[in-house]
Design an enzyme around this catalytic site. Structure first.
Site, PDB file in Angstrom:
ATOM      1  N   GLY A 114       0.821  -1.217   0.000  1.00 12.90           N
ATOM      2  CA  GLY A 114       0.000   0.000   0.000  1.00 12.90           C
ATOM      3  C   GLY A 114       0.855   1.266   0.000  1.00 12.90           C
ATOM      4  O   GLY A 114       2.074   1.228   0.219  1.00 12.90           O
ATOM      5  N   ASP A 115       0.156   2.359  -0.210  1.00 19.35           N
ATOM      6  CA  ASP A 115       0.785   3.672  -0.312  1.00 19.35           C
ATOM      7  C   ASP A 115       1.572   4.062   0.945  1.00 19.35           C
ATOM      8  O   ASP A 115       2.688   4.557   0.872  1.00 19.35           O
ATOM      9  CB  ASP A 115      -0.365   4.668  -0.488  1.00 19.35           C
ATOM     10  CG  ASP A 115       0.000   5.721  -1.493  1.00 19.35           C
ATOM     11  OD1 ASP A 115       0.568   5.343  -2.537  1.00 19.35           O
ATOM     12  OD2 ASP A 115      -0.261   6.902  -1.206  1.00 19.35           O
ATOM     13  N   LEU A 116       0.945   3.826   2.096  1.00 22.73           N
ATOM     14  CA  LEU A 116       1.584   4.207   3.360  1.00 22.73           C
ATOM     15  C   LEU A 116       2.914   3.464   3.533  1.00 22.73           C
ATOM     16  O   LEU A 116       3.929   4.049   3.924  1.00 22.73           O
ATOM     17  CB  LEU A 116       0.631   3.881   4.521  1.00 22.73           C
ATOM     18  CG  LEU A 116       1.170   4.152   5.922  1.00 22.73           C
ATOM     19  CD1 LEU A 116       1.397   5.641   6.142  1.00 22.73           C
ATOM     20  CD2 LEU A 116       0.205   3.625   6.994  1.00 22.73           C
ATOM     21  N   PHE A 140      -5.032 -11.464   3.799  1.00 24.78           N
ATOM     22  CA  PHE A 140      -5.204 -11.331   5.259  1.00 24.78           C
ATOM     23  C   PHE A 140      -6.667 -11.247   5.679  1.00 24.78           C
ATOM     24  O   PHE A 140      -6.984 -11.273   6.858  1.00 24.78           O
ATOM     25  CB  PHE A 140      -4.400 -10.152   5.825  1.00 24.78           C
ATOM     26  CG  PHE A 140      -4.633  -8.851   5.115  1.00 24.78           C
ATOM     27  CD1 PHE A 140      -5.825  -8.172   5.235  1.00 24.78           C
ATOM     28  CD2 PHE A 140      -3.624  -8.293   4.337  1.00 24.78           C
ATOM     29  CE1 PHE A 140      -6.033  -6.979   4.580  1.00 24.78           C
ATOM     30  CE2 PHE A 140      -3.819  -7.092   3.680  1.00 24.78           C
ATOM     31  CZ  PHE A 140      -5.035  -6.437   3.803  1.00 24.78           C
ATOM     32  N   HIS A 184      -4.856  15.648  14.381  1.00 27.73           N
ATOM     33  CA  HIS A 184      -3.606  16.398  14.432  1.00 27.73           C
ATOM     34  C   HIS A 184      -3.763  17.760  15.126  1.00 27.73           C
ATOM     35  O   HIS A 184      -2.980  18.122  15.987  1.00 27.73           O
ATOM     36  CB  HIS A 184      -3.069  16.642  13.021  1.00 27.73           C
ATOM     37  CG  HIS A 184      -2.960  15.400  12.193  1.00 27.73           C
ATOM     38  ND1 HIS A 184      -2.566  14.198  12.712  1.00 27.73           N
ATOM     39  CD2 HIS A 184      -3.187  15.174  10.868  1.00 27.73           C
ATOM     40  CE1 HIS A 184      -2.552  13.284  11.742  1.00 27.73           C
ATOM     41  NE2 HIS A 184      -2.929  13.854  10.618  1.00 27.73           N
ATOM     42  N   LYS A 187      -6.805  22.212   1.982  1.00 30.83           N
ATOM     43  CA  LYS A 187      -6.013  21.661   0.878  1.00 30.83           C
ATOM     44  C   LYS A 187      -6.023  22.661  -0.279  1.00 30.83           C
ATOM     45  O   LYS A 187      -6.916  23.483  -0.392  1.00 30.83           O
ATOM     46  CB  LYS A 187      -6.599  20.319   0.434  1.00 30.83           C
ATOM     47  CG  LYS A 187      -6.528  19.258   1.536  1.00 30.83           C
ATOM     48  CD  LYS A 187      -6.292  17.886   0.961  1.00 30.83           C
ATOM     49  CE  LYS A 187      -6.165  16.817   2.026  1.00 30.83           C
ATOM     50  NZ  LYS A 187      -4.807  16.640   2.536  1.00 30.83           N
TER      51      LYS A 187
HETATM   52  C1  BG6 Z   1      -2.795  13.036   7.068  1.00 30.86           C
HETATM   53  C2  BG6 Z   1      -4.044  13.417   6.307  1.00 30.86           C
HETATM   54  O1  BG6 Z   1      -3.129  12.508   8.325  1.00 30.86           O
HETATM   55  O2  BG6 Z   1      -1.996  14.195   7.248  1.00 30.86           O
HETATM   56  C3  BG6 Z   1      -3.678  14.032   4.978  1.00 30.86           C
HETATM   57  O3  BG6 Z   1      -4.828  12.258   6.101  1.00 30.86           O
HETATM   58  C4  BG6 Z   1      -2.744  15.193   5.179  1.00 30.86           C
HETATM   59  O4  BG6 Z   1      -4.831  14.443   4.274  1.00 30.86           O
HETATM   60  C5  BG6 Z   1      -1.565  14.783   6.045  1.00 30.86           C
HETATM   61  O5  BG6 Z   1      -2.296  15.611   3.907  1.00 30.86           O
HETATM   62  C6  BG6 Z   1      -0.702  15.978   6.383  1.00 30.86           C
HETATM   63  O6  BG6 Z   1       0.475  15.521   6.952  1.00 30.86           O
HETATM   64  P1  BG6 Z   1       1.798  16.390   6.854  1.00 30.86           P
HETATM   65  O7  BG6 Z   1       2.784  15.627   7.668  1.00 30.86           O
HETATM   66  O8  BG6 Z   1       2.151  16.489   5.392  1.00 30.86           O
HETATM   67  O9  BG6 Z   1       1.457  17.720   7.425  1.00 30.86           O
END
Ligand code: BG6
Length: 465
Positions: A14-16, A88, A234, A324
């Site tokens: 996956g991407d992550l 999985f 966050h 964004k």
């Molecule tokens: C992620 C969000 O948790 O944090 C994203 O899902 C967002 O949409 C990202 O772009 C921002 O992280 P950073 O570290 O680039 O500020």
């Protein structure tokens, strides 16, 4: 034992994993943070073997690693990798995984669930059936569920399978250098510590602007929106560290308890205050992004004016904004001190979180020379400029993975914080929907809808940059 640790990543293709986890693990192996005797088991459905997966991993690491790529250190790192092909979501597949673990003989396990939350249960249940498994830590990341009630259920299930002390919930903002620094700036400087209250502080701004749009995550984002994607986790973490009482000791438990008090004291927005508390926006072109509904009412921008109902902060607004496609990637906190008189500019402390890491302080002086006029002066400390020629500070994921290996829980968010924040945002979203709060369009490349600026102006403030 052949290995000290086995790190299993569910969602290995996956991407992550490609963008964040592998580059972080690679850097950790270079900086000796990855235990020498560790295995990284990547689980995916796709038809790779360890050699072909390693070749793919090399490309991503080359692109995304914080430290420059080198063949030699990659060869070292590649020795840790093993690809394990498995579906999985199939409960019967765990017997085979159990045999693979048996062969590895690791003293401890970390399971990173880099998958959608709907797979958490089946993975937890599957792991539970592996009888020879040594105790393991589970790392999960938001979204922790589709709704608050499904997240609660999943949480209970994970906690009952692995024990609450073994669940590590990632909020990668907690791994950012300057977010870790907030508590030091606040509490280790009497000049700030003694003035850190509503009597001395007029307003606080938390701003997290992003240049990127939703990119290839339209499906997830459209069901989430800025409030759930950024604010609930966050930005509420930042808010609670900024506003908390001084912990008796800087332990994970104390920090957590103080942060929780702040979240509990967040004043619910009254229906009649909604328009003066929340502005939502959506960038033009969002509805044509892949996997986004053409009629989407999801916000890609949110601006809030919130209050904390306690003695320290009574009356001080906390402004939060995130969006964004704002033409700028910049996260910072501004603390605006009260003015000695209406004609004098306020002192401002700006904590720069990213991309620049640093502190800016603006204060008043006498204009040099014969004049007695009061003018502003500033000091600008750029932390990453000083560190530029040294090794940069670790990436959030490096720190968080290291913290998990070491069992240091203060770097992770706790379930009760998540639950309170989620509930707060859910209530607010319900209120916004019931009152048909408008969704303001804004042009990509601008700082969001102008209504967000107007909101602050109404109260004598403006967004600082
Ligand atoms: C992620 C969000 O948790 O944090 C994203 O899902 C967002 O949409 C990202 O772009 C921002 O992280 P950073 O570290 O680039 O500020």
């Amino acid at each position: 034992m052949k290995y000290d640790t086995c790190i299993t990543i569910f969602g290995g293709t996956g991407d992550l994993t490609f963008r964040k986890l592998l580059p972080a693990l690679y850097t950790m192996s270079r900086t000796r943070k990855l235990p020498a005797r560790s295995k990284i088991l990547l689980i995916g459905r796709r038809d790779y073997d360890t050699a072909s997966y390693t070749a793919l991993a090399r490309d991503w690491i080359r692109r995304f690693s914080r430290l420059p790529y080198s063949e030699e250190s990659f060869a070292d790192f590649a020795g840790h990798l093993e690809y394990y092909r498995m579906d999985f979501s199939d409960g019967t597949a765990y017997e085979g995984l159990g045999q693979a673990y048996e062969a590895l003989q690791a003293a401890s396990h970390i399971f990173y669930l880099a998958v959608a939350p709907r797979f958490f249960s089946v993975i937890a249940a599957g792991l539970k059936t592996i009888s020879n498994l040594k105790e393991g830590k589970i790392i999960i990341e938001k979204p922790f569920g589709e709704t608050l009630s499904s997240a609660k259920e999943l949480n209970q299930q994970l906690e009952s399978c692995f024990g609450p002390e073994n669940i590590y919930r990632i909020d990668h903002y907690l791994g950012k250098e300057m977010i870790r620094n907030i508590q030091t700036i606040r509490f280790s400087n009497p000049v700030f510590a003694n003035a850190w209250n509503g009597e001395m502080i007029e307003a606080v701004e938390i701003s997290a602007l992003e240049d990127v749009g939703v990119e290839n995550r339209g499906g997830y984002y459209d069901a989430s929106g800025a409030l759930k994607d950024m604010v609930q986790n966050h930005l509420f973490q930042i808010l609670s560290i900024l506003a908390m009482e001084r912990p008796g000791a800087f332990t994970s438990e104390e920090m957590h308890a103080r942060q929780l008090e702040v979240l509990r004291a967040l004043k619910p927005v009254a229906p009649e205050d909604l328009e003066q508390s929340l502005i939502l926006g959506q960038y033009d072109g969002y509805r044509s992004e892949p996997l986004v509904s053409p009629e989407s009412g999801t916000e890609t921008y949110a601006c809030m004016r919130l209050f904390i109902d306690n003695d320290r902060w009574n009356g001080t607004p906390f402004y939060i904004r995130t969006g964004k496609r704002t033409g700028l990637r910049e996260t910072e906190v501004s603390v605006i001190f009260r003015r000695p008189d209406p004609e004098t500019e306020p002192d401002i402390l700006l904590i720069k979180i990213q991309p620049t890491e640093g502190i800016y302080l603006r204060f008043n002086i006498k204009r040099p020379g014969d004049s007695e006029e009061v003018v502003t002066a500033s000091m600008d400390f750029c932390q990453n400029c000083i560190l530029e020629n040294q090794v940069n500070t670790p990436e959030a994921y490096e720190r968080l993975l290291t913290a998990c290996i070491e069992g240091e829980r203060s770097w992770f968010s706790q379930w009760d914080q998540i639950e309170i924040s989620w509930n707060y945002i859910e209530q607010l979203k319900l209120l916004a929907a019931s009152r048909n709060l408008p969704l303001h369009p804004y042009l990509p490349g601008t700082r969001g809808p102008r209504e967000a600026e107007t909101l602050l102006n109404t109260f004598g403030h403006h967004w600082l940059e």
